[in-house]
Design a protein around this motif. Structure first.
Motif, PDB file in Angstrom:
ATOM      1  N   PHE C  69       0.871  -1.561  -0.354  1.00  0.00           N
ATOM      2  CA  PHE C  69       0.413  -0.584  -0.088  1.00  0.00           C
ATOM      3  C   PHE C  69       0.765   1.054   0.131  1.00  0.00           C
ATOM      4  O   PHE C  69       1.581   1.027   0.680  1.00  0.00           O
ATOM      5  N   TRP C  70       0.732   2.074  -0.902  1.00  0.00           N
ATOM      6  CA  TRP C  70       1.480   3.004  -1.147  1.00  0.00           C
ATOM      7  C   TRP C  70       0.663   4.588  -0.969  1.00  0.00           C
ATOM      8  O   TRP C  70      -0.469   4.821  -1.525  1.00  0.00           O
ATOM      9  N   LYS C  71       0.796   5.667   0.192  1.00  0.00           N
ATOM     10  CA  LYS C  71      -0.194   6.222   0.702  1.00  0.00           C
ATOM     11  C   LYS C  71      -0.904   5.797   0.623  1.00  0.00           C
ATOM     12  O   LYS C  71      -2.591   6.305   0.354  1.00  0.00           O
ATOM     13  N   GLY C  72      -1.724   4.502   1.252  1.00  0.00           N
ATOM     14  CA  GLY C  72      -2.887   4.153   1.469  1.00  0.00           C
ATOM     15  C   GLY C  72      -3.695   3.319   0.632  1.00  0.00           C
ATOM     16  O   GLY C  72      -4.363   2.367   1.036  1.00  0.00           O
ATOM     17  N   LYS C  73      -3.254   3.772  -0.792  1.00  0.00           N
ATOM     18  CA  LYS C  73      -3.703   2.927  -2.350  1.00  0.00           C
ATOM     19  C   LYS C  73      -2.992   1.493  -2.012  1.00  0.00           C
ATOM     20  O   LYS C  73      -2.369   1.364  -1.961  1.00  0.00           O
ATOM     21  N   PRO C  74      -3.802   0.582  -2.200  1.00  0.00           N
ATOM     22  CA  PRO C  74      -2.948  -0.971  -2.526  1.00  0.00           C
ATOM     23  C   PRO C  74      -2.270  -0.207  -4.703  1.00  0.00           C
ATOM     24  O   PRO C  74      -2.990   0.506  -5.243  1.00  0.00           O
ATOM     25  N   VAL C  75      -0.977  -0.800  -4.478  1.00  0.00           N
ATOM     26  CA  VAL C  75       0.175  -0.599  -5.602  1.00  0.00           C
ATOM     27  C   VAL C  75       0.670  -2.079  -5.657  1.00  0.00           C
ATOM     28  O   VAL C  75       0.743  -3.110  -5.078  1.00  0.00           O
TER      29      VAL C  75
END
Lengths: 306, 362, 522
Positions: C69-75
């Motif tokens: 998760f990057w800044k809360g978003k899955p990546v």
């Protein structure tokens, strides 16, 4: 005066296939791949170029066919060495062996047929200027292509970002990979460019130099092109110089034979090969300099961790 | 889908043994496609190519004649390639060995006696070794790429032979044919079993050389030295071995064996010098060396296989009307497939789809 | 802290990240979160899986399973360029630089804004002023020192303006003083709100610099902690799993002990385009003594080792003496016959042939000294004798392996190094020269190797240890000399040596430090 012009013209004709093949191989080696199959790709270009030109009657279609044949043939090498990580030296050799065999087979029915010659450029007015006109404006089209290739490759390698990436891959493929540069993709393209150039060089032999098909007509020129790249320390402009020196040697020995110099013709014919050895010795004597110039990952297989 | 390689922790013994067979099978399959493309019945053509040439005893003798030089040269090249020395000029060393070995029967045709033949063989081997020492010297002294120099010397050797048989050594009684005098009987390599076929002692030399070199590579310090220097040169230097010495050693051995093959061919199968004495044995032997996995015993088998491609090429020409160049095509394909199969020894192959889980295959 | 707030502040979060290489699970369900504006330490021994983890974060390796998760978003970070576009920058331990290219070209390769080389040069000059990272954009990387190369790596990383900077063992190539400067730079970056993932096995600097730490062992996360609240010993225990043993070395009185190894005015021209010349080196190692040579990598240690071992010959026979005999003109085998033994830095490809079995690797350094034992008449190799000697060494050094006689490349770094050291100790050499004895080796193997070297010396041999690891040299040496720029300082007895003193010498601070200390033997 005319004789000098003619000799210069023949030197250019002899140098052009060497130059085209060598400049292609230079790009391949700059990307860190050693393709010893130049001779094989060149002969494939020669036979396909001749065949296509003969069958269609258009030398230009022959040129195109030779380029495609060289590129496709090199793709085989690329798949082996880049995807399957095989030994580059051995794979290059097998490409040459296969090319000599395949071209012989394809060309069985072409032997002895009259060829189609790619016409020389003729620009009314300019080509008629004495001396310079013929040298600058009256040569075969591939001569201009060869010069353009040198300039284009030079510009690409040293003035563009993609050229920088290609050189970086040749210097260290693992660093390039770590930075996210697509090592294998670049090398595929480089190898195919080299193949296309070798094919074009072959077309020059069978459509310009001696417009006919003769088995093994490359006569080691692919190998000399490889030597030229070493001689040139992997620099395009020096390849240009080297190709013309070799063109001169080649033409020199032919003229000497025609002139009836009391030396057996075989000894004169051996001169280009001996000259190659001498030149290689002279250039590689300085070990430090050679190491500086050689692309550091040349010939090393690359298998990324995943 | 893309193909990925996954390094094996250790080399696979299974694929070390299997890879030559996989390669041969793939070559036969590709050959079938090639024949079909040429409009021939693939099965019949394959039979003509690979089986028919070896169905009778005299044909096996022909096979041995072709295999002998391939094995002799291939064994020498195996030493080179194991040591990471790239001699690809064996064809030239073969020619020069034939020339130096022929000095005696051509320049002193009256010489007879039991000593003539052994002396010829020795001189042939020495000639090949001496010619091979040129790229070795240039490599060690001037750091010159041995691939290119050894190859250039092939052209030089062929031109030299051409000049000899058209000039200095031409048989004056040969109506201007470019050939030397016929060797006298004491300069001719005897046949093994003249009643059965033409195979000569060259094949025995090949077998002996293979066994001796195998012993050296697998059981002796010298072989260890070769393998260390070839696989990791820096570790070799750490062991106190000298690469420059090894370059000479490998070139001299392979040159001598190629030279021996050259004089054996001329004094055995041909009986005189002529402009062309080899259908590319020196280059085909490179394939032999790799197909034999650089193991001298494997090279004996590989030499027989490649010899068969020559016979098959001749058979294809007469029976099917295909260019005998088809032999070269088969040889080239074989080397390609050998190299590709060798990848399996060090890597597993993985077919990975884009964005999905990878599936692994052997 | 509230759970939601905690989540919001996470710059990157990793859940259950797993990487399998064949049969080896390099990372096993790793969880890790890095907050904005923190320096987060990733601790672990060699082989614990730290490098594998960060390579997955940077997109160089593809995870087998797990979520990012990057800044809360899955990546999904499929390649380094994806990582860079997200805002992740990396400074590699083994630099990903190109020796044949200039510094500016190297930087240009990782920037994607189409800047010309001139613009890049001016931007990096500007950046270097701000952060104290001096570099010359036009210089060829191959000509630069390791410290300078690292500055290029860091500059290159910073010019991409990343939010997360990953540094893999950055201080291993720096002097203590240079490391201090680096810490200032990192603290400054933190104050600007950047996050840093700091990978190290040096506990003191982690305690000093980092806000939080994640500890890995055998591919698994074994704990999270606040390094400031831990002691070096407790951190080490978390990393290793057991109490860490250090080698014991009692001081000895060398008095008039005989000199076994002497280097007298050794100089060497640079061998390759980018190698270091050696300048008038003097040293002497006596029976019973462990002499350490400190220095930042690339200051001539490799060249020095080659000269001492005889892989490279000297111009004068007197430049190297082993047990009183001048050996400068003879090769490595002859020097071994004089009683010397050598262990190079690189294990695979130098000290051992990777694709050869251990028994064959035994023969590598012993075929000449033990010719009678291992080679029969006619040059045939005695495989039985070699096998039993191999087993002897494997037992003596506790070498762990998966097959009876595996290829060298199949062993872990620590086990192979134990074998290589054991191979030489088995001969009981009078002189032992070791370059980086425990580089990349786990703590257990390292302790064993260090203890073995001390015991060898105390039993009457002379031991010369070249190492970048100052802790190691302080642990085992009786005196420490420093190599800088191809020159060697006078040895400092351990009693008088401090990190600061050695560090200054490593930076080349003290002038005239190549003075011969044995002028009478010249």
């Amino acid at each position: 005066m005319d004789i000098t012009v003619n000799i210069l013209l023949t030197i250019a004709t002899a140098a052009t296939p060497l130059l085209i093949a060598a400049i292609g191989e230079l790009v391949v080696e700059r990307s860190g791949v050693l393709n010893l199959g130049v001779e094989g790709m060149m002969i494939m270009g020669a036979v396909c170029g001749f065949g296509a030109a003969y069958l269609t009657g258009s030398p230009w279609i022959g040129v195109l066919a030779a380029i495609i044949a060289g590129a496709l043939f090199s793709l085989l090498f690329a798949f082996m060495t880049l995807t399957l990580a095989t030994n580059q030296v051995a794979t290059g050799l097998s490409l040459t062996i296969l090319g000599l065999g395949l071209s012989g087979m394809i060309g069985t029915n072409f032997v002895g047929l009259p060829g189609v010659r790619l016409p020389n450029l003729y620009i009314p007015g300019l080509s008629d200027i004495p001396v310079v006109g013929k040298l600058l404006f009256g040569q075969d089209p591939l001569f201009y292509v060869s010069i353009a290739l040198v300039i284009a490759v030079s510009w690409f390698l040293f003035k563009t970002r993609k050229g920088l990436m290609l050189r970086s891959i040749g210097d260290s493929h693992s660093s390039a990979h770590a930075l996210g540069i697509p090592v294998i993709a670049y090398r595929y393209l480089a190898v195919m460019f080299g193949g296309a150039c070798a094919g074009l060089a072959g077309a020059h032999l069978s459509l310009v130099y001696t417009p006919q098909w003769v088995e093994n007509m490359t006569a080691g020129r692919g190998w000399i092109a490889l030597a030229l790249v070493v001689f040139a320390s992997w620099r395009p402009m020096r390849v240009l110089a080297g190709a013309y020196i070799f063109g001169a040697v080649w033409i020199g020995q032919l003229h000497a034979q025609a002139f009836g110099i009391p030396v057996p013709s075989q000894f004169l014919s051996a001169l280009p090969y001996l000259a190659t050895i001498v030149v290689l010795v002279l250039i590689s004597r300085n070990k430090r300099l050679t190491m500086m110039n050689t692309p550091a990952s040349l010939g090393q297989p690359f298998v990324p961790d995943r | 889908m893309r193909i990925e390689l996954v390094k094996r922790p250790e080399r696979s013994k299974l694929f070390s043994a299997l890879s030559p067979f996989i390669a041969f099978a793939l070559t036969v399959m590709a050959g079938a496609i090639l024949f079909a493309a040429l409009g021939k019945n693939p099965l019949a053509a394959l039979y003509t190519y690979f089986i028919d040439p070896v169905t009778q005893v005299w044909q096996l003798h022909e096979l041995a004649i072709k295999a002998a030089p391939l094995i002799l040269i291939g064994v020498g090249l195996a030493v080179c390639y194991r040591a990471n020395v790239w001699n690809i000029g064996a064809e030239g060393q073969f020619v020069i060995g034939a020339v130096t070995g022929s000095i005696l029967p051509v320049m002193f045709p009256a010489a007879t006696g039991w000593w003539v033949l052994p002396l010829m063989l020795v001189m042939g081997a020495l000639g090949g070794a001496a010619y091979a020492s040129i790229p070795a010297f240039l490599k060690t002294r001037f750091n010159t790429n041995e691939i290119l120099t050894s190859l250039m010397l092939v052209y030089v050797a062929q031109l030299f032979l051409d000049w000899l048989v058209r000039g200095w050594w031409r048989d004056p009684q040969a109506y201007n044919f470019p050939q030397s005098v016929q060797f006298n009987p004491s300069a001719v390599l005897p046949e093994l079993d003249p009643m059965a076929g033409r195979a000569n002692w060259g094949f025995v030399f090949a077998l002996v050389a293979a066994v001796l070199v195998w012993l050296m590579l697998s059981r002796m310090m010298k072989g260890f030295e070769i393998r260390v220097l070839g696989s990791s040169p820096r570790a070799g230097r750490f062991a106190g071995f000298r690469y420059s010495y090894m370059v000479f050693f490998a070139f001299l051995i392979s040159g001598a064996l190629a030279g021996l093959a050259g004089i054996s061919e001329v004094s055995g199968a041909i009986g005189q010098l002529q402009p062309s004495i080899s259908p590319g044995y020196g280059f085909t032997a490179i394939i032999v060396a790799f197909l034999g996995r650089l193991n001298p015993l494997g090279i004996v088998a590989a030499g027989l296989v490649l010899a068969l491609t020559y016979l098959g090429g001749e058979a294809a020409q007469t029976a099917l009307g295909i260019s005998d160049k088809v032999a070269r095509v088969f040889q080239g394909m074989l080397l390609f497939f050998v190299l590709a199969s060798d990848t399996l020894i060090h890597y597993r192959i993985r077919f990975a789809g884009i964005g999905q889980k990878s599936t692994e295959a052997a | 802290m509230a759970k939601s707030a905690d989540k919001a502040a996470n710059l990157i979060e990793v859940r259950g990240l797993t990487k399998v290489f064949g049969t080896l699970t390099a990372c096993d369900h790793v969880d890790l979160s890095i907050r904005e504006g923190e320096i987060h330490a990733l601790l672990g021994e060699n082989g614990a899986g730290k490098s594998t983890l960060v390579k997955m974060l940077f997109g160089s390796l593809e995870p087998t399973s797990g979520e990012l998760f990057w800044k809360g978003k899955p990546v999904r970070i499929g390649s380094p360029s994806v990582a860079r576009s997200l805002g992740i920058g990396m400074v590699f331990q083994h630099f990903s630089l190109f020796e044949a290219l200039t510094a500016a070209e190297n930087i240009a390769l990782s920037l994607h804004d189409g800047a010309t080389l001139d613009e890049i040069a001016s931007r990096s000059r500007e950046l270097s002023k701000t952060y104290g990272l001096p570099l010359d954009p036009d210089s060829l990387v191959g000509d630069l020192s390791v410290g300078e190369r690292q500055r290029i790596e860091i500059t290159r990383c910073l010019l991409q303006e990343p939010d997360l900077i990953i540094l893999d063992e950055p201080t291993s190539v720096l002097t203590p003083q240079e490391a201090d400067k680096l810490f200032e730079t990192l603290e400054r970056l933190r104050s600007e709100g950047k996050s840093i993932l700091y990978i190290s096995h040096r506990l003191e600097e982690v305690k000093r610099l980092c806000d939080r730490a994640t500890v890995m062992r055998h591919g698994k996360v074994v704990g999270h902690c606040d390094p400031r609240k831990e002691t070096a010993a407790s951190l080490a225990r978390m990393m290793v799993g057991t109490d860490v043993v250090t080698a014991e070395s009692t001081p000895i009185e060398l008095g008039g002990a005989p000199e076994l190894l002497a280097i007298c005015g050794l100089s060497r021209k640079p061998a390759g385009p980018f190698s270091m010349p050696l300048k008038n080196i003097w040293l002497s190692v006596r029976t019973g003594e462990v002499l350490g040579i400190a220095g930042v990598a690339g200051n001539g240690q490799g060249e020095f080792f080659e000269a001492v071992s005889g892989e490279a010959l000297q111009e004068s026979a007197d430049a190297v003496r082993i047990r009183g005999k001048s050996v400068g003109r003879v090769g490595i085998s002859a020097r071994r016959r004089m009683g010397a033994a050598f262990v190079p830095e690189e294990r695979l490809g130098h000290g051992a042939a990777p694709r050869m079995k251990l028994s064959e690797n035994l023969l590598l350094s012993r075929h000449d000294t033990d010719r009678n034992a291992f080679v029969a008449l006619g040059g045939f190799v005695k495989s039985g004798a070699i096998q039993s000697a191999t087993q002897r060494i494997i037992e003596a050094m506790d070498v762990r392996k998966s097959a009876p006689d595996p290829e060298a490349a199949a062993l872990s770094g620590g086990n192979l190094q134990k074998f290589i050291i054991g191979r030489e100790l088995d001969r009981q050499p009078a002189v032992m020269v070791v370059n980086q004895p425990t580089w990349g080796v786990d703590a257990g193997a390292a302790a064993r190797i260090r203890q073995a070297l001390i015991s060898l010396a105390r039993a009457g041999s002379a031991v010369l240890v070249i190492s970048q690891d100052l802790d190691e040299l302080f642990e085992i040496s009786d005196a420490i000399a420093v190599m800088h720029n191809g020159e060697l300082s006078k040895p400092i007895p351990r009693g008088e040596a401090t990190y600061e003193k050695i560090g200054l010498l490593m930076g080349g601070a003290e002038p005239g430090h190549a003075a011969p200390h044995h002028p009478e033997v010249a």
